[in-house]
Design a protein around this motif. Structure first.
Motif, PDB file in Angstrom:
ATOM      1  N   GLY A 194     -30.707  14.560 -34.260  1.00  0.00           N
ATOM      2  CA  GLY A 194     -30.368  13.533 -35.246  1.00  0.00           C
ATOM      3  C   GLY A 194     -31.558  12.763 -35.748  1.00  0.00           C
ATOM      4  O   GLY A 194     -31.395  11.797 -36.514  1.00  0.00           O
ATOM      5  N   ARG A 244     -32.252  15.642 -42.187  1.00  0.00           N
ATOM      6  CA  ARG A 244     -31.558  14.977 -41.085  1.00  0.00           C
ATOM      7  C   ARG A 244     -30.251  15.700 -40.801  1.00  0.00           C
ATOM      8  O   ARG A 244     -29.563  16.145 -41.720  1.00  0.00           O
ATOM      9  N   TYR A 245     -29.971  15.803 -39.526  1.00  0.00           N
ATOM     10  CA  TYR A 245     -28.747  16.468 -39.128  1.00  0.00           C
ATOM     11  C   TYR A 245     -27.625  15.458 -39.067  1.00  0.00           C
ATOM     12  O   TYR A 245     -27.747  14.423 -38.412  1.00  0.00           O
ATOM     13  N   VAL A 287     -24.387  14.661 -37.632  1.00  0.00           N
ATOM     14  CA  VAL A 287     -23.655  15.149 -36.458  1.00  0.00           C
ATOM     15  C   VAL A 287     -22.148  15.175 -36.710  1.00  0.00           C
ATOM     16  O   VAL A 287     -21.427  15.967 -36.105  1.00  0.00           O
ATOM     17  N   VAL A 324     -23.861  19.272 -40.768  1.00  0.00           N
ATOM     18  CA  VAL A 324     -24.700  19.883 -41.803  1.00  0.00           C
ATOM     19  C   VAL A 324     -26.054  19.192 -41.762  1.00  0.00           C
ATOM     20  O   VAL A 324     -26.197  18.064 -41.251  1.00  0.00           O
ATOM     21  N   ARG A 380     -28.843  17.542 -43.923  1.00  0.00           N
ATOM     22  CA  ARG A 380     -28.976  16.911 -45.231  1.00  0.00           C
ATOM     23  C   ARG A 380     -30.459  16.900 -45.587  1.00  0.00           C
ATOM     24  O   ARG A 380     -31.268  16.280 -44.916  1.00  0.00           O
TER      25      ARG A 380
END
Lengths: 173, 732
Positions: free
Chosen positions: A51, A84-85, A87, A91, A93
């Protein structure tokens, strides 16, 4: 404090570099393509999955090359690319200066974060057939820790990613 | 520090300046460390958008911080080493300073280290517990529940989206697509929002949702290529929405959005953030722990060194005045009263130093007063000493013996004459009880007089007494006077002794001279007629009494006795009419030597010796002195009829200014009963002696202001001393 600095430097630093700089220049802009190699260490990949938002700042400069004179910069741009993931949505981004993307997995995200094609506005008219080259440099702009962690490890650099300037000639048809 | 090493001393000034610089340096370093640390923290907090790891400012700050901490360590360590060095050199105050610093450091180190260990353990334990499996599972579970809930909500939107898509597909193309989105829904879907997305933008909507949610949905739809609905991608979930979409022909998409209430959305967002942080913490376990430890170490170091420096500072605050006082006291003990400590403070040490300075100032003033008093006393003492010496000189040179006895009966003063008259050694008599000093018979006599003086009431008595000294009676006039102060307090007694023997002897001589003159006058007149008559008788009756022995013998006897009487009368006349001496300066020893030589020739059976010391010129009447010495030599010759030894000595006593001629013989000596009378006229044990020789010697000695004395010669014989001043009065 020394320990903190030491611990920061103890995190393995990748040796990133810009490769395959190429592109074309015509009209009022140049399109520069390049690849960022070794930018993501395994720790950074793990951090991305956890994250942590990772941003790169790319600096692209386009120079008119003269044989017997100093090169002249005709255009430059600073391009930011971050990923950035999410959570919750599961997906990745991707936010770039030229647009945003949603990527379904880490591989796609890493691919999109290391392959670039950036448009650089050029001052004046482009001399056709004349030599131009692009100079590109990338560095880690931000490791987006949460506020809590940022206040804790404010001395730690985590990762130090910065490339040297890479050059590549542009095709000017 | 002190007057020399104190306020004004260059050494102290330099030391104080150095101390001030050190204090400023340490304070500045600590301030800079704290300030830079805060600045770094601030930059780190606000620098989320920059790669601060490569920021040269951050590096510079960190390095500067390190340098400053090292400098702080250096200053503190240097101070500690200096204290240890001072202690080894045994500098005053170093011991107490080192003890205080040690105590302060221990008091700061022990709790700080304990706190550091505890904090480190707590931090490590907290991080471990935070990244433990349960927390992760719980967060993961919560996130999964939230996602399931959102997906359920999104799935619930699917029929609505499908119905709207069908309506749009059946509706005429010219009709407003928004109308197709408006239809009766079931009550459970009344809050849903329908969107028509055409070419990546909102073409129509039924209901409202936040623009951010619309953008989010559009953004996500862009990433879905083609007809994703058939592949199970027809639902979208986010923190604020749950949606389901369906293709509506010609690339259009209908989205049924279920807005999540804000409270629920916030909970979901929190869960997602917590999940992110949890994973970040797991990933950054070591850096976080190192950061905590680093911060704790930094704090610990700052506390330790700040406490150490504070300890050194406080110790110095305490020991500097103590050291100054110790050094000042040492100087004062060494006699240096010019010590003034330069230390100003409003605490007790300041009061103590001020008291010390006041004390030294008082001592200095007292010393100055004492010195002035001492000078004054020295002058007074010198005056008193001169006066005492003058009085002692007077007392030693007067013919009166003086003895002073204090109230306790101790001899406080005695002159030589008194010592001689009383037979007391003056040097041993001082301070002794007078009854222990004087002889028993003298003590009784003095006590009687003292008692009498007390009875008279006036405290003064004067009597003539006779004491026996050396087997000889001495007539003394004793005067006793009691001493009293102004208050009438008894202070002691003054006894004055005058030797009347000489005066009495002179009186006797004068009396005898008068007798001699009358006898000579009365006898001389009839002697001539007697002599002429006897001669006439011899001439007239010689023939008549021729052959008569009686006539011849008688007349001859008359003439012979008349001649003897004439000689006697002549001697009497000379004795009675001794002329006054005619003084002239001459060589006394030379006169004596000539006489000795004359007698040596005349009396070869006697061994004559003459001794003369260094003699100044002496004022005397040569005729009379020669006569006196001749009489003494005549007596010695008479005493040594069977031979013997006569020694004549001339000497000079510088202290008393007396010339002395001593005639010693080893003859039979003078019996004790004759000693008092030998200087009286007409006293002679010698056959044919007139008894006038020694009387004449005595008269000559008296006329010269001197005396003639007689004492026994040891082992036998007699010694006559003729003593008179070298310069008579009026010849100074």
């Amino acid at each position: 404090m020394l320990l903190v600095v030491a611990s920061g430097s103890a995190v393995a630093a990748p040796r990133p570099k810009i490769v395959e700089v190429s592109g074309t220049i015509q009209g009022s802009e140049a399109r520069v393509r390049f690849t960022l190699q070794n930018a993501f260490t395994p720790e950074m990949v793990e951090a991305l999955k956890s994250g942590i938002e990772i941003s790169f700042r790319i600096t692209v400069e386009v120079d008119r090359v003269y044989r017997a004179w100093f090169d002249q910069t005709v255009g430059s741009v600073r391009h930011t690319s971050s990923v950035r993931y999410d959570v919750l949505s599961k997906v990745y981004r991707l936010h770039r200066s030229d647009g945003n993307e949603l990527l379904p997995d880490i591989h796609a995200a890493l691919d999109r974060m290391t392959r670039f094609e950036i448009a650089v506005p050029v001052n004046g008219a482009v001399d056709r057939g004349k030599p131009y080259h692009a100079r590109v440099r990338a560095r880690l702009d931000k490791a987006g820790l949460s506020e809590t962690l940022r206040s804790i490890i404010f001395f730690s650099s985590l990762w130090d990613v910065e490339t040297d300037w890479a050059r590549g000639f542009l095709h000017s048809p | 520090m002190t007057g020399e090493r104190g306020a004004g001393s260059p050494r102290h000034e330099a030391e104080s300046a150095k101390r001030r610089r050190e204090r400023w340096a340490i304070g500045a370093v600590a301030f800079l460390v704290a300030g830079l640390t805060l600045l770094e923290a601030y930059l780190a907090a606000v620098g989320g958008s920059v790669a601060f790891s490569s920021n040269i400012v951050i590096f510079a700050l960190i390095n500067l911080n390190v340098i400053l901490v090292v400098l702080l360590i250096f200053l503190v360590t240097r101070n500690v080493f200096k204290i240890l060095l001072d202690r080894r050199r045994k500098i005053l105050g170093a011991k107490i300073r080192s003890r205080l610093v040690l105590i302060f450091i221990c008091f700061s180190l022990i709790p700080t280290i304990l706190l550091f260990i505890a904090a480190t353990n707590i931090t490590t334990t907290s991080i471990k517990s935070w990244i433990g499996g349960r927390v992760g599972q719980a967060l993961s579970g919560a996130l999964e529940i939230a996602r399931k809930q959102l997906e359920t909500e999104a799935a619930a939107m699917s029929p609505l989206a499908e119905e709207a898509a069908d309506r749009l597909a059946s509706a005429p193309a010219a009709k407003d697509p928004a109308d197709a989105l408006r239809f009766d829904r079931s009550p459970t879907r009344e809050d849903a929002v329908l969107l028509l997305v055409r070419r990546g933008a909102i073409a129509a909507r039924d209901g409202t949702i936040p623009p951010a949610v619309e953008n989010e949905i559009l953004f996500r739809l862009k990433g879905i290529a083609g007809d994703g609905a058939g592949k199970g991608h027809s639902t979208l979930i986010g923190e604020e929405y749950a949606a389901s979409w369906r293709p509506a022909g010609e690339g259009d998409r209908v989205v049924a959005v279920k807005p999540i209430p804000p409270a629920e959305s916030a909970r979901i967002r929190d869960i997602a953030r917590a999940y992110d942080e949890y994973h970040q913490v797991r990933l950054l376990d070591d850096p976080i722990r190192a950061s905590y430890v680093g911060i704790l170490i930094l704090i610990t170091l700052l506390i330790v060194f700040a406490a150490s420096w504070m300890g050194i500072y406080l110790a110095r605050q305490i020991t500097v005045p103590v050291q100054m006082l110790a050094e000042g006291t040492e100087k004062v003990a060494g006699g240096n009263l010019d010590v003034s400590l330069d230390y100003t403070s409003d605490d007790e040490f300041g009061t103590l130093v001020a008291s010390f300075n006041r004390m030294t100032a008082d001592l200095k003033a007292m010393k100055r007063n004492l010195e002035e008093a001492n000078v004054s006393l020295s002058g007074t003492y010198e005056e008193l000493r001169r006066r005492t010496q003058f009085i002692e000189t007077i007392l030693d040179n007067i013919s009166t013996g003086v003895v002073v006895i204090d109230r306790h009966g101790r001899v406080s003063m005695i002159n030589k004459v008194a010592g001689r008259l009383l037979g007391i050694p003056t040097d041993r008599a001082l301070g002794e009880l007078y009854r222990d000093v004087v002889r028993e018979e003298h003590y009784e006599a003095i006590r009687g007089l003292y008692r009498e003086a007390g009875e008279t009431g006036g405290g003064q008595v004067e009597r003539q007494v006779e004491l026996v000294l050396g087997g000889k009676k001495v007539a003394l006039r004793v005067s006793l006077t009691a001493l009293r102060d102004d208050a009438g307090e008894y202070l002691g007694l003054v006894a004055a002794f005058d030797d009347l023997s000489q005066a009495m002897r002179l009186q006797r001589v004068l009396a005898w001279r008068e007798v001699a003159r009358r006898i000579a006058h009365d006898i001389r007149n009839p002697l001539t007629p007697i002599q002429l008559s006897a001669e006439r008788m011899r001439r007239k009756y010689a023939a008549a009494h021729e052959g008569d022995p009686v006539f011849e013998e008688c007349t001859q006897a008359i003439l012979s006795e008349v001649t003897t009487l004439k000689l006697l009368v002549d001697e009497f006349t000379r004795f009675a009419r001794m002329p006054a001496p005619v003084f002239s300066e001459g060589d006394l020893a030379g006169e004596a030597r000539q006489l000795v030589e004359t007698y040596r020739d005349a009396h070869p059976g006697i061994r004559w010796e003459f001794v003369a010391g260094e003699m100044p010129p002496v004022w005397f009447d040569p005729h009379q002195i020669r006569r006196a010495i001749t009489n003494l030599l005549e007596n010695a010759t008479a005493a040594l009829s069977a031979g013997g030894r006569v020694e004549v000595a001339c000497s000079f006593e510088r202290d008393s200014g007396l010339a002395r001629v001593t005639v010693s013989d080893d003859g039979p000596g003078i019996s004790a009963e004759d000693r008092d009378r030998i200087f009286e006229p007409y006293f002679s044990r010698r056959e044919g002696g007139t008894g006038l020789g020694l009387a004449i010697v005595s008269a000559i000695a008296s006329d010269h202001g001197g005396v003639v004395r007689m004492r026994d010669n040891r082992p036998r014989g007699a010694v006559f001393e003729l003593e008179f001043p070298v310069r008579p009065q009026g010849k100074e």
